[in-house]
Design an enzyme around this catalytic site. Structure first.
Site, mmCIF file in Angstrom:
data_model
loop_
_atom_site.group_PDB
_atom_site.id
_atom_site.type_symbol
_atom_site.label_atom_id
_atom_site.label_comp_id
_atom_site.label_asym_id
_atom_site.label_seq_id
_atom_site.Cartn_x
_atom_site.Cartn_y
_atom_site.Cartn_z
ATOM 1 N N CYS A 2 2.978 0.549 3.208
ATOM 2 C CA CYS A 2 4.187 0.629 2.396
ATOM 3 C C CYS A 2 4.869 -0.737 2.282
ATOM 4 O O CYS A 2 4.758 -1.567 3.167
ATOM 5 C CB CYS A 2 5.177 1.587 3.029
ATOM 6 S SG CYS A 2 4.479 3.186 3.390
ATOM 7 N N ARG A 27 -0.405 -4.969 -0.676
ATOM 8 C CA ARG A 27 -0.433 -4.271 0.608
ATOM 9 C C ARG A 27 -1.124 -2.916 0.506
ATOM 10 O O ARG A 27 -1.512 -2.342 1.521
ATOM 11 C CB ARG A 27 0.996 -4.070 1.119
ATOM 12 C CG ARG A 27 1.704 -5.363 1.425
ATOM 13 C CD ARG A 27 3.188 -5.148 1.627
ATOM 14 N NE ARG A 27 3.489 -4.447 2.844
ATOM 15 C CZ ARG A 27 3.693 -5.019 4.023
ATOM 16 N NH1 ARG A 27 3.639 -6.318 4.121
ATOM 17 N NH2 ARG A 27 3.974 -4.312 5.094
ATOM 18 N N TRP A 73 2.425 4.112 0.855
ATOM 19 C CA TRP A 73 1.020 4.380 1.188
ATOM 20 C C TRP A 73 1.062 5.632 2.049
ATOM 21 O O TRP A 73 1.584 5.613 3.156
ATOM 22 C CB TRP A 73 0.462 3.189 1.957
ATOM 23 C CG TRP A 73 -1.019 3.210 2.174
ATOM 24 C CD1 TRP A 73 -1.985 2.781 1.310
ATOM 25 C CD2 TRP A 73 -1.699 3.652 3.352
ATOM 26 N NE1 TRP A 73 -3.218 2.936 1.889
ATOM 27 C CE2 TRP A 73 -3.074 3.466 3.129
ATOM 28 C CE3 TRP A 73 -1.285 4.201 4.575
ATOM 29 C CZ2 TRP A 73 -4.041 3.797 4.066
ATOM 30 C CZ3 TRP A 73 -2.252 4.527 5.510
ATOM 31 C CH2 TRP A 73 -3.613 4.320 5.252
ATOM 32 N N ASN A 99 9.267 2.318 6.082
ATOM 33 C CA ASN A 99 7.858 2.028 6.389
ATOM 34 C C ASN A 99 7.605 2.443 7.823
ATOM 35 O O ASN A 99 8.431 2.153 8.690
ATOM 36 C CB ASN A 99 7.580 0.526 6.316
ATOM 37 C CG ASN A 99 7.600 0.005 4.904
ATOM 38 O OD1 ASN A 99 7.804 0.765 3.966
ATOM 39 N ND2 ASN A 99 7.415 -1.290 4.756
ATOM 40 N N GLY A 100 6.478 3.053 8.078
ATOM 41 C CA GLY A 100 6.140 3.427 9.454
ATOM 42 C C GLY A 100 6.013 4.929 9.576
ATOM 43 O O GLY A 100 5.883 5.644 8.582
ATOM 44 N N GLU A 484 -19.844 -8.521 8.269
ATOM 45 C CA GLU A 484 -18.752 -8.882 7.363
ATOM 46 C C GLU A 484 -19.198 -8.730 5.901
ATOM 47 O O GLU A 484 -18.448 -8.233 5.058
ATOM 48 C CB GLU A 484 -18.296 -10.317 7.683
ATOM 49 C CG GLU A 484 -17.219 -10.883 6.792
ATOM 50 C CD GLU A 484 -15.912 -10.087 6.752
ATOM 51 O OE1 GLU A 484 -15.731 -9.148 7.544
ATOM 52 O OE2 GLU A 484 -15.087 -10.400 5.892
ATOM 53 N N LYS A 488 -17.408 -6.242 3.214
ATOM 54 C CA LYS A 488 -16.865 -6.726 1.936
ATOM 55 C C LYS A 488 -17.382 -5.867 0.793
ATOM 56 O O LYS A 488 -16.633 -5.478 -0.086
ATOM 57 C CB LYS A 488 -17.260 -8.191 1.663
ATOM 58 C CG LYS A 488 -16.583 -9.261 2.438
ATOM 59 C CD LYS A 488 -15.114 -9.437 2.173
ATOM 60 C CE LYS A 488 -14.321 -8.508 3.014
ATOM 61 N NZ LYS A 488 -13.771 -8.924 4.228
ATOM 62 N N GLU A 491 -15.958 -2.111 0.879
ATOM 63 C CA GLU A 491 -14.533 -1.876 0.643
ATOM 64 C C GLU A 491 -14.112 -2.136 -0.795
ATOM 65 O O GLU A 491 -13.186 -1.501 -1.277
ATOM 66 C CB GLU A 491 -13.651 -2.645 1.631
ATOM 67 C CG GLU A 491 -13.703 -4.133 1.513
ATOM 68 C CD GLU A 491 -12.884 -4.830 2.593
ATOM 69 O OE1 GLU A 491 -11.947 -4.232 3.128
ATOM 70 O OE2 GLU A 491 -13.188 -5.992 2.891
ATOM 71 N N HIS A 507 -35.325 -0.110 15.031
ATOM 72 C CA HIS A 507 -34.909 1.039 15.835
ATOM 73 C C HIS A 507 -34.202 2.104 15.002
ATOM 74 O O HIS A 507 -33.436 2.895 15.541
ATOM 75 C CB HIS A 507 -34.029 0.568 16.995
ATOM 76 C CG HIS A 507 -34.731 -0.435 17.852
ATOM 77 N ND1 HIS A 507 -35.699 -0.066 18.760
ATOM 78 C CD2 HIS A 507 -34.662 -1.784 17.894
ATOM 79 C CE1 HIS A 507 -36.173 -1.165 19.341
ATOM 80 N NE2 HIS A 507 -35.555 -2.207 18.822
ATOM 81 N N LYS A 606 -3.341 -3.612 2.931
ATOM 82 C CA LYS A 606 -3.561 -4.988 3.410
ATOM 83 C C LYS A 606 -3.146 -5.135 4.866
ATOM 84 O O LYS A 606 -3.830 -5.779 5.644
ATOM 85 C CB LYS A 606 -2.771 -5.967 2.530
ATOM 86 C CG LYS A 606 -2.989 -7.423 2.880
ATOM 87 C CD LYS A 606 -4.418 -7.844 2.605
ATOM 88 C CE LYS A 606 -4.707 -9.267 3.044
ATOM 89 N NZ LYS A 606 -6.149 -9.524 3.118
HETATM 90 C C1 F6R Z 1 -11.265 -6.241 5.494
HETATM 91 C C2 F6R Z 1 -9.903 -6.295 5.986
HETATM 92 C C3 F6R Z 1 -9.535 -5.452 7.148
HETATM 93 C C4 F6R Z 1 -8.654 -6.249 8.119
HETATM 94 C C5 F6R Z 1 -8.148 -5.327 9.245
HETATM 95 C C6 F6R Z 1 -7.337 -6.115 10.259
HETATM 96 O O1 F6R Z 1 -11.466 -7.081 4.399
HETATM 97 O O2 F6R Z 1 -9.087 -6.995 5.465
HETATM 98 O O3 F6R Z 1 -10.658 -4.948 7.796
HETATM 99 O O4 F6R Z 1 -9.402 -7.304 8.622
HETATM 100 O O5 F6R Z 1 -7.354 -4.323 8.710
HETATM 101 O O6 F6R Z 1 -6.217 -6.691 9.674
HETATM 102 P P1 F6R Z 1 -5.474 -7.904 10.330
HETATM 103 O O7 F6R Z 1 -6.403 -9.046 10.369
HETATM 104 O O8 F6R Z 1 -4.297 -8.153 9.434
HETATM 105 O O9 F6R Z 1 -5.063 -7.479 11.695
#
Ligand code: F6R
Length: 611
Positions: A2, A27, A73, A99-100, A484, A488, A491, A507, A606
């Site tokens: 949020c 976000r 959110w 928020n929360g 990673e 990417k 997501e 395996h 985010k």
């Molecule tokens: C993937 C991504 C998430 C963040 C995760 C941790 O592209 O952005 O997997 O890496 O939510 O977020 P932070 O780094 O802000 O603690």
């Protein structure tokens, strides 16, 4: 997660708040709303994007110099108009944005229902504002006092702003566990979840602490703690430029951020590394490098991409500094009974600095006597404030939900840490130390070179844009890169992808390989090269489609792989900083070709400020 934007002052609040909400879109959210004092306290809210809200209220007269706005959110209750914020109190004199999560909301709600309260949403936030008003009426106190008393009762995390129809110059904000920034202008105040909606009006900001209540009334701000004691908030000048949060001619923030990496990595090295005179100093860790060098064990806690950066750090610290490292998902660590002893070091990695699980893992480790080192991007966020020491990654604001430049910045900071600690410990030969510094300084240029392969990577993306699955394989330092790359892709393009250590393929995952399966190998010239070549042959023998990231000049793998992208040669320990770039570009182009919302992928936020 949020987003909050609120304003009180002399400007037209509605356009300012709506623009601010758009700045927070990155976000992640599913509905938006705004409350204004235009005649009465009016709430306008809508499922969907801020532009849907704007269209829905285009015919309204929205004149007001005070207002609160929110992007939601969903946590409690599905995303719809009813559950969107702001929420009214029972009398409709108050409106809240929150928020929360309020964990004990259902027991509070039951009590309020017994008293005759009616609720118009499924949210915990509506319960919060009813509760505040109920306290105010029963105790006959001010709204500020009622907010304070409510804070003593509610369990959970929140950043709130409350607006009152009977007090047209007043906004009350409070925080526990969710970020809240106050922008301080000339007789005007801005409230937001982060600095991005505020920066075009003022650089002077206050980061509210947990259990603090901020009251703006008649152009004056006071901050008190939960025990009603007056606080002297620290007003800091936030060095953030507007261009940094705009697209700057790129089609998407993600693409801009991928292409920013030569600069962000250089920023992260600036003043810290100088190969010519053998200088390597991380200012924020100056006192701790010695202590880390004596550490028997380092535990790394993080989530998602930051966790992948942590895995790279495991290889770095173990190889260079010979220190035992464990990398933990913060969300698992906090709910186990982890063995942490006094003298242990915990490194917490987070782009946003607000991830609830990482924050909770830090608190747990702290309570067991560990020393906590933070590696964060957002200056002034909660995690750096909860740690004993740390180093910022200086990547600048990352707006695209998929983390790109934050990953390389985290890895470069962790690399510098590992080298500095190894040097202190004496486990790194002078020549290797010098060579690593020399090569670190050249990483921005090497990333630049790889970015020139963008056109080629786009062609590869065209071939695979309709694939249903992908496998990413790498060994050693390239194993976290495989994870990673897969993250990417899934997501932002919603293609199922798995990352594995290349040898682990035998395996299980090898059963998935057929002519339809694209397999991305990160197959650079390093100590595992020959083994990875064998793994490529295993995939080709089963007719898998191989896309290989190889070292410039490799003559062998191009004879086996279907598609090849070259990266420059470098010291093995630095390869993840560069080998990840083609994978970021591949997922970006595939997602764009599939028509996906690259910067705001579905269901993702985010900064994940709820557990
Ligand atoms: C993937 C991504 C998430 C963040 C995760 C941790 O592209 O952005 O997997 O890496 O939510 O977020 P932070 O780094 O802000 O603690």
């Amino acid at each position: 997660m949020c987003g909050i934007v609120a304003y009180v002052g002399h400007r037209d609040a509605a356009p300012l708040i709506l623009k601010g909400l758009k700045r927070l879109e990155y976000r992640g959210y599913d509905s938006a709303g705004i409350a204004l004092l235009n005649g009465a306290l009016n709430v306008y809210k809508k499922k969907g994007k801020v532009k849907d809200l704007e269209e829905a209220i285009a015919h309204e007269t929205l004149q007001s110099t005070i207002g609160i706005g929110h992007t939601r959110w969903a946590t409690h209750g599905e995303p719809n108009d009813r559950n969107a914020h702001p929420h009214y109190s029972a009398s409709k004199n108050l409106a809240i944005i929150h928020n929360g999560i309020i964990e004990n909301y259902s027991s509070i709600k039951k009590n309020l229902i017994k008293k005759g309260h009616e609720f118009h949403s499924d949210t915990d936030s509506e319960v919060f504002v009813h509760f505040i008003e109920d306290i105010q009426i029963n105790a006959g106190c001010t709204l500020e006092e009622a907010v304070r008393l409510a804070m003593k009762e509610v369990v959970g995390a929140y950043a709130i702003v409350v607006m009152d129809a009977t007090n047209p110059t007043q906004l009350i904000a409070a925080r526990k566990g969710s970020p809240l920034v106050i922008g301080v202008g000339e007789k005007e105040f801005f409230f937001a979840s982060d600095a991005t909606p505020i920066i075009e009006y003022t650089h002077e900001m206050i980061y509210l602490n947990d259990y603090e209540i901020a009251v703006v009334r008649d152009g004056e701000l006071t901050v008190k703690n939960i025990d009603n004691a007056l606080q002297s908030p620290y007003i800091q000048t936030v060095e953030l430029e507007l261009e940094a949060i705009e697209k700057g001619g790129y089609e998407h923030f993600m693409l801009k951020e991928i292409f920013e990496q030569p600069r962000s990595v250089a920023d992260c090295l600036r003043g810290r590394v100088n190969a010519d005179n053998g200088h390597l100093v991380l200012g924020g860790l100056r006192e701790y490098t010695d202590k880390l060098a004596k550490a028997k064990r380092i535990v790394i806690v993080a989530c998602g991409t930051s966790w992948h950066a942590g895995l790279v750090a495991e290889y770095l610290f173990e190889e260079l500094a010979r220190i035992n490292v464990e990398v933990e998902y913060a969300s698992e660590f906090r709910y186990r009974n982890p063995i942490i002893k006094e003298g242990d070091f915990v490194i917490a990695i987070s782009q946003s600095g607000e991830t609830a699980d990482t924050l909770a893992a830090i608190e747990l480790a702290k309570s067991k006597g560990a020393t906590i080192i933070g590696v964060c991007n957002v200056v002034g966020s909660s995690i750096p404030r909860a740690t004993h020491a740390g180093a910022y990654t200086h990547a600048g604001p990352e707006i695209g939900v998929a983390s790109t430049k934050a990953f390389t910045a985290q890895v470069i900071v962790l690399t510098q840490m590992a080298i500095a600690v190894a040097r202190k410990k004496g486990s790194l030969h002078e020549d290797t130390f010098r060579r690593l510094l020399f090569e670190l300084e050249r990483i921005p240029h090497k990333i630049e070179t790889v970015l020139q392969s963008d056109g080629k990577i786009k062609e590869i993306a065209e071939k695979f844009k309709d694939a249903r699955n992908f496998i990413y394989l790498g060994r050693g330092y390239n194993f976290p890169v495989a994870l990673e790359g897969a993250l990417k892709l899934k997501e932002i393009s919603y293609i199922h992808a798995e990352g594995y250590p290349a040898a682990e393929m035998k395996h299980g995952p090898i059963a998935l390989i057929d002519a339809e399966m694209p397999v991305v190998f990160i197959a650079t010239k390093d100590s595992s090269y020959d083994k990875v070549v064998s793994n490529i042959q295993e995939v080709k023998a089963r007719k898998g489609q191989v896309i290989a990231i190889v070292t410039e000049g490799d003559k062998l793998i191009p004879t086996m792989a279907d598609y090849v992208v070259e990266i420059p040669a470098m010291h093995e320990a630095l390869i993840p900083l560069v080998s990840v770039i083609p994978l970021q570009l591949l997922s970006y182009h595939i997602a764009v070709m599939r028509g996906c919302n690259v910067d705001q992928p579905r269901n993702l936020a985010k900064s994940v400020t709820v557990e």
